[in-house]
Design a protein around this motif. Structure first.
Motif: not given
Length: 383
Positions: A12-19, A21-32
């Motif tokens: 989303d136009g940002q650089i996210i660090e210290n998180k 990225l969860l996934f299987e065959d689909k993206i699950i989400g960005i979490v702590d």
């Protein structure tokens, strides 16, 4: 479930660090990271950028193979080769050749799309021609140019399950009727290219249903202050996206910022227009049945006409970042969500949003590809 950690996530136009990225065959989400369960498989991004996989909507070939070879082996070889450049999905692109050869290419791509391929995923086909203008045919073979008549409409409709994009010259006889029929009654996107249209004819084509421009500046009427041509129409209209071959050969790098001001952030698309010499050494190759000579990164016919490129999509992204004001966090969209929108696959491709296909790549500050995941499966790793 898998988790990517220690990465600079482009989202989303940002650089996210210290998180994570969860996934299987689909993206699950960005979490702590603290929220992850203990049983996830950890993938260490080693400080690299983590981004959606690239989508190349205009590529003819790679590693000595071409879409018009008309074989499953050719498409699978291309798919495997370009995955190393971060491309997780693509449109094999046809040339203006005989109807029989185009049919063979479409049938083969249909089969590979259905069966799946090792490496990059076939999303469909870009038909570059045969409904183009002889005067701006470029490296296309003028002998096989066809009219976009009623038979052409029916032909395209018969293959609308595999054709995603068609390059057409809007000024040729029957073109506007063809554009209206295809844009209104199929899911296929129409692009103007290899065209001698003037500004008004190009704008008429856009009103008829054209939504994209094939390799901006190349094989079209140029921008002139009294005769703005196709280039002028493409830059002026908010209805069309523009693809560009950013190898610094097809378009002078000094023009990149100007095009960005007109079309970025959401209407600019990076493509390679790569031919079969991609990933290979200099020498003689072929494109559309014509001899092509590759020297120092430039692919040309015997008469000097540019004939596709040997560009890699990660190199195109690097060139744009180097020669414009766009940082990687926004420039990444030119090779991901923007092409996905162009061919109407953005519901499941192009970003790291929850629920989309887990097409994920890692790359370093110089956009060298380090790791590639396609729909949850690792397909390339560069140690």
């Amino acid at each position: 479930m898998k988790a990517i950690v220690n990465g600079r996530i482009l989202f989303d136009g940002q650089i996210i660090e210290n998180k994570a990225l969860l996934f299987e065959d689909k993206i699950i989400g960005i979490v702590d990271i603290q929220e992850m369960s203990q049983d996830v498989e950890i993938i260490d991004a080693k400080g690299h950028y983590v981004a959606p996989g690239f989508i190349d909507i205009h590529i003819h070939g790679y590693d000595t193979k071409d879409t018009m070879d008309g074989t499953e082996e050719a498409i699978r070889t291309i798919a495997k080769g370009i995955a190393q450049n971060g491309v997780t999905s693509f449109l094999p692109t046809t040339m203006t050749m005989s109807k029989e050869e185009i049919i063979t290419a479409l049938e083969v791509c249909r089969t590979v799309k259905a069966q799946g391929s090792e490496g990059s995923q076939v999303l469909g086909v870009h038909m570059e021609g045969p409904y183009i203008n002889e005067a701006f045919k470029g490296a296309q073979n003028g002998k096989y140019i066809q009219e976009p008549n009623a038979d052409a409409v029916q032909f395209v409709k018969d293959y609308q399950d595999i054709v995603k994009l068609i390059t057409i010259a809007p000024e040729i006889e029957g073109a506007n009727e063809f554009i209206k029929e295809i844009s209104n009654n199929t899911g296929i996107a129409l692009s103007m290219g290899h065209t001698k249209a003037d500004f008004n004819q190009a704008m008429e084509g856009i009103e008829a249903g054209i939504t994209h421009t094939t390799h901006l500046f190349n094989a079209m009427t140029p921008l002139h202050h009294r005769n703005p041509g196709v280039v002028g129409a493409a830059l002026a209209s908010e209805k069309v996206s523009c693809e560009m071959i950013c190898d610094t050969i097809h378009v002078n790098k000094g023009l990149y910022p100007l095009v960005m001001k007109a079309k970025a952030p959401d209407k600019f698309v990076l493509v390679t227009d790569c031919m079969c010499a991609g990933g290979c050494k200099d020498g003689e190759y072929a494109l559309g049945g014509q001899a092509v000579f590759v020297t120092e990164g430039s692919a040309r016919l015997q008469d000097g006409t540019l004939a596709g490129s040997v560009l890699r999509l990660n190199e195109a992204l690097r060139n744009v970042i180097e020669h414009t004001e766009y940082g990687v966090e926004k420039a990444i969209e030119f090779a991901t969500i923007n092409p996905a929108k162009t061919i109407k696959v953005d519901a499941f491709k192009g970003t790291l949003d929850t629920g989309k296909d887990a097409d994920i790549i890692f790359f370093d500050d110089a956009v060298n590809i380090k790791y590639v995941i396609n729909r949850g499966k690792t397909i390339h790793e560069n140690n």
